[in-house]
Design a protein around this motif. Structure first.
Motif, PDB file in Angstrom:
ATOM      1  N   ALA A   1       0.818  -1.214   0.000  1.00 57.25           N
ATOM      2  CA  ALA A   1       0.000   0.000   0.000  1.00 57.25           C
ATOM      3  C   ALA A   1       0.851   1.264   0.000  1.00 57.25           C
ATOM      4  N   HIS A   2       2.135   1.124  -0.360  1.00 52.97           N
ATOM      5  CA  HIS A   2       3.040   2.277  -0.212  1.00 52.97           C
ATOM      6  C   HIS A   2       2.616   3.491  -1.011  1.00 52.97           C
ATOM      7  N   LEU A   3       2.048   3.281  -2.206  1.00 46.49           N
ATOM      8  CA  LEU A   3       1.719   4.451  -3.028  1.00 46.49           C
ATOM      9  C   LEU A   3       0.586   5.278  -2.417  1.00 46.49           C
ATOM     10  N   THR A   4      -0.185   4.663  -1.544  1.00 44.01           N
ATOM     11  CA  THR A   4      -1.241   5.407  -0.844  1.00 44.01           C
ATOM     12  C   THR A   4      -0.735   5.941   0.489  1.00 44.01           C
TER      13      THR A   4
ATOM     14  N   PRO B   1       2.462   8.973   0.680  1.00 43.97           N
ATOM     15  CA  PRO B   1       2.082  10.396   0.581  1.00 43.97           C
ATOM     16  C   PRO B   1       1.378  10.893   1.845  1.00 43.97           C
ATOM     17  N   ASP B   2       0.560  10.037   2.459  1.00 45.43           N
ATOM     18  CA  ASP B   2      -0.085  10.430   3.721  1.00 45.43           C
ATOM     19  C   ASP B   2       0.978  10.752   4.764  1.00 45.43           C
ATOM     20  N   LEU B   3       2.003   9.918   4.801  1.00 45.82           N
ATOM     21  CA  LEU B   3       3.055  10.097   5.800  1.00 45.82           C
ATOM     22  C   LEU B   3       3.814  11.401   5.558  1.00 45.82           C
ATOM     23  N   ILE B   4       4.159  11.634   4.312  1.00 43.84           N
ATOM     24  CA  ILE B   4       4.923  12.852   3.989  1.00 43.84           C
ATOM     25  C   ILE B   4       4.107  14.090   4.399  1.00 43.84           C
ATOM     26  N   ASP B   5       2.830  14.067   4.098  1.00 45.41           N
ATOM     27  CA  ASP B   5       1.958  15.186   4.498  1.00 45.41           C
ATOM     28  C   ASP B   5       1.932  15.339   6.014  1.00 45.41           C
ATOM     29  N   ALA B   6       1.800  14.216   6.705  1.00 44.36           N
ATOM     30  CA  ALA B   6       1.694  14.269   8.168  1.00 44.36           C
ATOM     31  C   ALA B   6       2.991  14.797   8.781  1.00 44.36           C
TER      32      ALA B   6
ATOM     33  N   GLY C   1       8.970  17.937   8.233  1.00 45.33           N
ATOM     34  CA  GLY C   1       9.042  17.560   6.827  1.00 45.33           C
ATOM     35  C   GLY C   1      10.468  17.340   6.337  1.00 45.33           C
ATOM     36  N   HIS C   2      11.449  17.878   7.088  1.00 47.07           N
ATOM     37  CA  HIS C   2      12.844  17.741   6.666  1.00 47.07           C
ATOM     38  C   HIS C   2      13.439  16.392   7.063  1.00 47.07           C
ATOM     39  N   VAL C   3      12.786  15.658   7.938  1.00 49.27           N
ATOM     40  CA  VAL C   3      13.368  14.397   8.422  1.00 49.27           C
ATOM     41  C   VAL C   3      13.324  13.351   7.311  1.00 49.27           C
TER      42      VAL C   3
ATOM     43  N   GLU D   1      10.465   8.234  -4.583  1.00 48.53           N
ATOM     44  CA  GLU D   1      11.503   9.252  -4.428  1.00 48.53           C
ATOM     45  C   GLU D   1      10.967  10.633  -4.797  1.00 48.53           C
ATOM     46  N   LYS D   2      10.125  10.637  -5.814  1.00 54.22           N
ATOM     47  CA  LYS D   2       9.549  11.917  -6.216  1.00 54.22           C
ATOM     48  C   LYS D   2       8.613  12.474  -5.148  1.00 54.22           C
ATOM     49  N   MET D   3       7.994  11.564  -4.426  1.00 57.41           N
ATOM     50  CA  MET D   3       7.112  12.013  -3.336  1.00 57.41           C
ATOM     51  C   MET D   3       7.906  12.593  -2.174  1.00 57.41           C
ATOM     52  N   GLY D   4       9.219  12.323  -2.144  1.00 57.87           N
ATOM     53  CA  GLY D   4      10.034  12.868  -1.059  1.00 57.87           C
ATOM     54  C   GLY D   4      10.691  11.818  -0.188  1.00 57.87           C
TER      55      GLY D   4
END
Ligand SMILES: Nc1nc2c(ncn2[C@@H]2O[C@H](COP(=O)(O)OP(=O)(O)O)[C@@H](O)[C@H]2O)c(=O)[nH]1
Ligand SMILES: [Mg+2]
Lengths: 139, 263, 531
Positions: A68-71, A74-79, A86-88, A105-108
């Motif tokens: 389920a990583h693609l879902t 992104p939730d994690l990066i936002d959180a 966000g820098h961690v 990688e593109k998601m961060g």
């Protein structure tokens, strides 16, 4: 200040309960001198982000074998951003098809460590990322 | 190599955010306090200004051997205190490996919280051979949590070895967590564990033997308790929260007694 | 350097002789003689004619996407000659969550099929005759509820429950030891499992209500001996609990089934299966006084070791699987799943699933290992290993009893600590290259990407949409009453199955029933002994 051990939050994101891998990683990071904060199974993105913020972690490692990583990533990066961390750098371990790596990688995501990654490389990755993250923090 | 001027600037900026109630500033200041480096004096003086005019928190030490259920109890207390509308911070201390300096900090596993709840703060700390299973600057970290405004601060530490006295120095009330296990009472007494506790919680009372353990503890304490009267012994099941309300009542009584005795 | 101990750390001698043969007492034949297949204590197999009479069931675990998607895969497999079905549920279903639960996000239909209610189960078996096919369902914490869905699906096909054949995994104990798909605390978890055993003994006598599983214990890194011991002691725990309900041993023991791992260590695995049968037969006959021979016979499903599959050079996995499958067959399994070579990378593709099934067909029809029962019986080596494994298990049983029994040991984290230390030892051996793993720490080649299964992103929204529609069409008062009844039964000591079945008929969902149960039974966080 540079001597302070690296702090890593390790978490299982989502519902899968396979923790053999994350347990091994926790042990080797500890043996490499890091402080490993394990948050347990079935974590949501917001729980992980809160742990990263309050524990002042240098990096966060996520194990996820549910596909389920693609879902969930992104939730994690936002959180993380919402918690001001966000820098961690985020490390993802587990079953990630090759094609999804650049997407993550593109998601961060800083690093994707798929099946078959050596323990040496895992330790090295956390070390490098933590160093970079601290250097960035001081600036 | 760090530049003292920029270090001072950084502390100032953090203090600013801390005063504004930024939890991240608290988290970062704890890291600076915990690293045992030479700037602890600066942090201490900063603390004095941060703490000025703040109400003091009720500081509760939770000690006992590994696996006794300290983290589970901390989780139950967090639920109990949040339900009572009090804000709570938990400092969970676990020993680091003396060889590598690394540590596995797993206390968060037991803590359930709403990630949106600003009234809870959990921080895991690795202790390095310091006395009492507490980090060297434990008192300063606790003061930070207090200055940030938490009503109650819980401090979980493994009360191993001879030097658990340190917890006395930072906590208002010390709760010793033990589990039903016939015959261990004498060991606890020999180890001096019973002396440092204000309240003794016999956890896992869902398991057989809790009554016997509680009874023999009471008997032992009656003999040694003297004029002050013995410490209360309470049976709890941290896993379900049973007995936690009663335990908290005893903690509050103990705090009042202690503050009378130590002006 | 080569190593001469097994992957479980058992030392192996340079050769074995008659002096190494066990000295089994009495009924196992004369000293040193292992007896005959099909007779007590069944060391050599549960049937005299073994695979001559009937081949094992070739049962490939399958499930993904929606009920329709999996229904299609099932029909594809039946077409290719598979003889039994095995349902893989998705993670939300395994954890007892509905597809529209926020915690299910991203996982609906991903690693298995999404089943929320009886109507979904009905669509899963559309045009598949439930009276003729045998179905295995890998589900644990919510097992009684999914069983209720299946019973209702059968009812809607017009099939009587006593015609149903198949297996429900329903083994919650091993979730605490290894697999981590527990929801409720240990005590109520065992109670739910026994509810199904009791219900099926009365109403679905051909169904196997539990598949007591060592597979996952082994996947978590246990030794062969631990897998054997912990699985059998779990089985004994269920037996004890069923007896406490007032069931007679011969009323349910014939329908208990087991599920073991078939790992790399060829002979030790075969010995493990043989030891399992012997220990169980003796327990059932001598300790529990079972009279029915069927109660003595340990039947098991085997699956090749998922944890032995490697991401590097995935084609090599085909070879591993073939040897593991042969160990399972030489060990006398009743059904078998062979893993697909790409399973460390994603869900298997149709090509790789077909190859995995073909592996079994070659074993069955080309190698001749099926021509005689227990071809290794009497081998000095295999008999000595069988005996050693039996002793190892008995030692564990005694230790667990001393520590207060299975549930206490779950709570104290004993099982997990034992497994973790075995896993750590193995890990060190691989890291130090004491153990060679082809393509991983030796014979390494640059990575070669292989085609993998692509998940369909429209499954989750589709399933959520369908579920919402269904929920809107129900009578809320009836649903609430059904859930109240579940809470009331859970608070008492009644068997919960009738309440689940009635709720299933009303299309009450798995998530709704599970949260009603959790209101009463509580939820379990994580067991001790994490490290
Ligand atoms: N039976 C029972 N087990 C408990 C209870 N409280 C804690 N435990 C278990 O004891 C183990 C250790 O608990 P933990 O809180 O991590 O102990 P700590 O090391 O003292 O912090 C865990 O498996 C808990 O589930 C209780 O009240 N009853
Ligand atoms: Mg703890």
């Amino acid at each position: 200040m540079t001597d302070r051990p690296i702090r890593v939050v390790l978490a299982k994101l989502g519902l899968d309960g396979h923790d053999r891998g994350i347990r091994v990683v926790a042990r080797v990071l500890r043996d490499a001198g890091m402080e490993v904060i394990y948050t347990g199974l079935w974590q949501t993105a917001r729980h992980v982000a809160r742990a990263v913020a309050d524990e002042d972690a240098d990096t966060v490692g996520i194990s996820l074998l549910s596909g389920a990583h693609l879902t969930l990533v992104p939730d994690l990066i936002d959180a993380l951003r919402a918690e001001g961390v966000g820098h961690v750098p985020v490390v993802i371990g587990g079953i990630v098809p090759d094609g999804d790596v650049p997407v993550l990688e593109k998601m961060g995501v800083a690093r994707v460590l798929g099946p078959g990654t050596t323990l040496e490389r895992i330790v090295g990755s956390f070390r490098e990322l933590a160093a970079a993250s601290r250097a960035g923090q001081r600036r | 190599m760090k530049d003292p001027a920029s270090q001072a600037d950084r502390l100032r900026a953090l203090a600013e955010r801390f005063r504004a109630g930024d939890r991240r500033a608290l988290a970062q200041l704890i890291s600076l306090t915990d690293d045992g480096a030479d700037h602890s004096a600066e942090i201490r003086s900063l603390l004095d200004t941060l703490a000025a005019g703040k109400r003091s928190a009720l500081k509760v030490g939770i000690t006992g051997s590994a696996g006794a259920g300290k983290s589970t109890l901390a989780a139950a207390l967090i639920r109990h205190r949040r339900a009572a509308g009090r804000s709570v911070a938990l400092l969970a201390c676990d020993p680091a490996s003396p060889i590598t300096g690394g540590a596995l900090l797993g206390d968060r596993i037991r803590i359930e919280y709403d990630p949106a709840d600003q009234g809870v703060f959990v921080r895991s700390i690795a202790t390095r051979g310091a006395a009492g299973g507490l980090p060297p600057n434990a008192d300063a970290i606790v003061r930070l949590l207090e200055a940030f405004g938490y009503d109650e601060v819980l401090i979980e530490t493994v009360g191993a070895g001879q030097d658990q006295l340190a917890i006395r120095g930072v906590a208002d009330v010390v709760v010793l967590v033990v589990t039903p296990s016939a015959g261990d009472e004498v060991q606890w007494q020999k180890a001096g564990l019973l002396e440092i506790a204000d309240v003794i919680a016999v956890n896992k009372s869902d398991l057989p033997g809790a009554d016997a353990t509680a009874a023999s503890l009471r008997e032992m304490l009656d003999i040694s308790g003297g004029d002050a009267g013995r410490q209360p012994v309470v049976k709890i099941t941290a896993a379900t929260g049973q007995g936690v309300d009663e335990l908290w009542g005893m903690v509050e009584i103990a705090r009042r007694t202690r503050s009378r005795n130590t002006p | 350097m080569a190593t001469f101990d097994t992957i479980s750390g058992r030392e192996i001698k340079p050769f074995y002789t008659a002096g190494d043969l066990p000295n089994p007492n009495g009924s196992d034949g004369a000293p040193g003689v292992p007896g005959v297949p099909g007779a007590f204590p069944f060391t050599r197999g549960i049937h005299a004619d073994m695979y001559r009479g009937r081949l094992w069931t070739m049962r490939q675990f399958a499930g993904f996407g929606s009920a329709e998607d999996t229904n299609q895969r099932f029909r594809f497999l039946l077409d290719k000659g598979q003889t039994g079905l095995s349902v893989a549920f998705d993670m939300p279903t395994l954890m007892g969550l509905d597809s529209d639960d926020p915690r299910a996000r991203g996982e609906v239909g991903r690693l298995g099929v999404a089943i929320d209610c009886a109507a979904d189960m009905q669509r899963l078996f559309d045009s598949i005759d439930l009276a003729r096919v045998s179905t295995s369902m890998t589900i644990n914490a919510p097992a009684p509820i999914l069983m209720a869905f299946y019973l209702v699906a059968a009812e809607r096909q017009g099939i009587a429950w006593d015609k149903l054949g198949g297996t429900l995994q329903n083994d919650t104990l091993k979730e605490f030891h290894a697999q981590n798909e527990f929801v409720f605390p240990p005590e109520p978890s065992v109670r739910l499992a026994v509810d199904v055993i009791e219900f099926c003994a009365r109403h679905a006598p051909r169904w196997h209500p539990v598949s007591i599983s060592g597979y996952h214990i082994r996947e978590a890194g246990s030794t062969a001996g631990q897998e054997l011991a912990f699985t059998l002691i779990d089985g004994i725990e269920y037996v004890e609990r069923a007896l406490q309900r007032g069931l007679k041993i011969d009323d349910f023991a014939p329908r208990l089934s087991f599920f073991f791992n078939a790992h790399n260590e060829f002979f030790e695995e075969i010995a493990k299966f043989r030891a399992a049968r012997r220990i169980w037969a003796r327990r059932m006959r001598d300790h529990y006084g079972a009279k029915n021979e069927a109660s003595w016979r340990l039947r098991f499903h085997a699956q090749t070791a998922g944890c032995s599959l490697q991401a590097q050079q995935p084609g090599v996995n085909l070879i591993r699987v073939a040897y593991q499958a042969m160990a399972a067959v030489l060990g006398g399994c009743q059904s078998l799943h062979t893993n697909s070579m790409d399973e460390t990378l994603s869900l298997p593709t149709e090509e790789s699933v077909t190859l995995a099934l073909r592996t079994q067909q070659v074993l069955a029809h080309e190698t001749g290992v099926t021509s005689t029962a227990d071809p290794l019986g009497g081998s000095y080596y295999v008999e000595a290993l069988t005996d050693e494994l039996e002793k190892e298990a008995e030692t564990y049983f005694a230790r667990i009893a001393e520590m207060g029994g299975v549930v206490r040991c779950v709570e104290s984290g004993y099982f997990r600590r034992e497994i973790a230390s075995a896993a750590a030892r193995y890990q060190r051996e691989v890291e130090s290259r004491k153990r060679v793993i082809v393509g991983v720490n030796d014979f390494i080649e640059p990575p070669q990407p292989i085609p993998t299964h692509k998940a369909d992103p429209s499954v989750e929204p589709g399933q959520i949409e369908r579920l919402r529609t269904l929920k809107a069409q129900r009578d809320p008062a009836k649903v609430a009453a059904a859930l109240d009844r579940i809470r009331a039964s859970a608070a008492g000591s009644q068997n919960l199955m009738p309440a689940f079945i009635d709720a299933a008929r009303l299309e009450v969902t798995v998530g709704e029933m599970m949260s009603a149960l959790a209101d009463v039974l509580g939820r379990y966080k994580q067991t001790a002994g994490w490290w």
